[in-house]
Design a protein around this motif. Structure first.
Motif, PDB file in Angstrom:
ATOM      1  N   ASP A   1      -0.391   8.205  11.062  1.00 39.87           N
ATOM      2  CA  ASP A   1      -0.394   6.800  10.661  1.00 39.87           C
ATOM      3  C   ASP A   1      -0.083   6.633   9.181  1.00 39.87           C
ATOM      4  N   ALA A   2       0.556   5.508   8.880  1.00 40.08           N
ATOM      5  CA  ALA A   2       0.680   5.035   7.503  1.00 40.08           C
ATOM      6  C   ALA A   2      -0.132   3.760   7.375  1.00 40.08           C
ATOM      7  N   TYR A   3      -0.829   3.621   6.261  1.00 39.26           N
ATOM      8  CA  TYR A   3      -1.579   2.399   5.963  1.00 39.26           C
ATOM      9  C   TYR A   3      -0.968   1.776   4.702  1.00 39.26           C
ATOM     10  N   LEU A   4      -0.542   0.520   4.841  1.00 38.97           N
ATOM     11  CA  LEU A   4       0.083  -0.212   3.732  1.00 38.97           C
ATOM     12  C   LEU A   4      -0.694  -1.500   3.499  1.00 38.97           C
ATOM     13  N   VAL A   5      -0.923  -1.856   2.246  1.00 35.97           N
ATOM     14  CA  VAL A   5      -1.558  -3.135   1.936  1.00 35.97           C
ATOM     15  C   VAL A   5      -0.541  -4.013   1.218  1.00 35.97           C
ATOM     16  N   VAL A   6      -0.426  -5.264   1.681  1.00 38.68           N
ATOM     17  CA  VAL A   6       0.554  -6.191   1.122  1.00 38.68           C
ATOM     18  C   VAL A   6      -0.093  -7.572   1.036  1.00 38.68           C
ATOM     19  N   GLN A   7       0.115  -8.226  -0.081  1.00 39.34           N
ATOM     20  CA  GLN A   7      -0.432  -9.574  -0.247  1.00 39.34           C
ATOM     21  C   GLN A   7       0.294 -10.550   0.680  1.00 39.34           C
ATOM     22  N   LYS A   8      -0.461 -11.458   1.278  1.00 34.26           N
ATOM     23  CA  LYS A   8       0.130 -12.385   2.245  1.00 34.26           C
ATOM     24  C   LYS A   8       1.243 -13.218   1.609  1.00 34.26           C
ATOM     25  N   ASN A   9       0.990 -13.735   0.412  1.00 32.71           N
ATOM     26  CA  ASN A   9       2.000 -14.623  -0.187  1.00 32.71           C
ATOM     27  C   ASN A   9       3.144 -13.858  -0.840  1.00 32.71           C
ATOM     28  N   LEU A  10       3.128 -12.531  -0.748  1.00 34.29           N
ATOM     29  CA  LEU A  10       4.254 -11.719  -1.223  1.00 34.29           C
ATOM     30  C   LEU A  10       5.024 -11.109  -0.052  1.00 34.29           C
ATOM     31  N   GLY A  11       4.852 -11.699   1.127  1.00 35.50           N
ATOM     32  CA  GLY A  11       5.729 -11.334   2.235  1.00 35.50           C
ATOM     33  C   GLY A  11       5.173 -10.328   3.215  1.00 35.50           C
ATOM     34  N   ALA A  12       3.841 -10.267   3.370  1.00 38.36           N
ATOM     35  CA  ALA A  12       3.259  -9.288   4.285  1.00 38.36           C
ATOM     36  C   ALA A  12       3.755  -9.473   5.714  1.00 38.36           C
ATOM     37  N   ASP A  13       3.822 -10.720   6.171  1.00 37.50           N
ATOM     38  CA  ASP A  13       4.194 -10.950   7.567  1.00 37.50           C
ATOM     39  C   ASP A  13       5.678 -10.686   7.810  1.00 37.50           C
ATOM     40  N   SER A  14       6.517 -11.049   6.845  1.00 42.29           N
ATOM     41  CA  SER A  14       7.948 -10.761   7.010  1.00 42.29           C
ATOM     42  C   SER A  14       8.206  -9.254   6.930  1.00 42.29           C
ATOM     43  N   LEU A  15       7.434  -8.551   6.101  1.00 47.88           N
ATOM     44  CA  LEU A  15       7.575  -7.095   6.043  1.00 47.88           C
ATOM     45  C   LEU A  15       7.139  -6.472   7.367  1.00 47.88           C
ATOM     46  N   HIS A  16       6.089  -7.001   7.956  1.00 43.56           N
ATOM     47  CA  HIS A  16       5.623  -6.527   9.265  1.00 43.56           C
ATOM     48  C   HIS A  16       6.756  -6.644  10.290  1.00 43.56           C
ATOM     49  N   ARG A  17       7.413  -7.793  10.327  1.00 39.09           N
ATOM     50  CA  ARG A  17       8.515  -7.996  11.280  1.00 39.09           C
ATOM     51  C   ARG A  17       9.672  -7.050  10.986  1.00 39.09           C
TER      52      ARG A  17
END
Length: 202
Positions: free
Chosen positions: A157-173
């Motif tokens: 597994d890789a674990y990545l933390v991303v701020q929501k308003n810096l594009g976390a959901d678009s990065l997920h997609r």
């Protein structure tokens, strides 16, 4: 605002090391930081959200920290998983020097601090942990992730933390669309405006 970025290869500011008190894997310790690296005054909120999942890190193998800064993720992984080898990579030479100095200070001899190009090309990872450098821009960020994430071992597994308003959901997609089909990406946590994404090589 300074034109210098923490992702500069050689920071232009004078090297003025300072000590700060932080908690690494449950232990109160003193580490060295300096300007010209990411979050030099404390462990940033996103990294703390990520490290709340430290008990899910593998016990052994080779674990990668992408963009190590002064070392909070690499040091935590090294302390949590003493039988693992932690590869702390950064393009910022000052970051590598600080992480190496902090590992030595804390007696963590399982940390290797190297430039990305100095990681053996055939090395696969039992885990990847990162607060990735979002502010380098989407194209560079995507290049970084598509370079390293496919090097996860099977069932790792890789674990990545991303701020929501810096594009976390678009990065997920994007990860779901661009990684090989044997990879999955899920959101495992949302806390303090951050998302934690888990990428698994199935």
């Amino acid at each position: 605002m300074s034109s210098e970025h923490y992702f500069s290869e050689t920071p232009g500011s004078n090297y003025k090391p300072k000590e700060i008190n932080v908690t690494i894997n449950g232990h109160d310790v003193t580490v060295i930081t300096a300007g010209g690296v990411f979050s030099p005054d404390h462990i940033d909120q996103g990294t703390n959200v990520l490290l709340a999942h430290l008990d899910e890190a593998p016990a052994g193998g080779d674990i990668l920290d992408i963009g190590c800064g002064w070392g909070p993720i690499a040091l935590s992984l090294a302390s949590n998983s003493p039988k693992a080898t932690i590869w702390a990579i950064d393009v910022n030479e000052r970051s590598l020097e600080l992480t190496a100095a902090n590992a030595a200070r804390l007696g963590l001899n399982n940390v290797k601090c190297v430039k990305p190009e100095d990681v053996p090309s055939d090395l696969q990872f039992s885990g990847i942990w990162s607060n990735p450098p979002i502010r380098v821009g989407k194209d560079v960020l995507h290049e970084i992730l598509i370079t390293w994430l496919p090097r996860l071992r099977s069932e790792a597994d890789a674990y990545l933390v991303v701020q929501k308003n810096l594009g976390a959901d678009s990065l997920h997609r994007w990860l779901e669309a661009e990684l090989p089909e044997n990879f999955s990406t899920i959101r495992v946590d949302t806390a303090k405006s951050f998302r934690v994404l888990r990428v698994r090589n199935k």
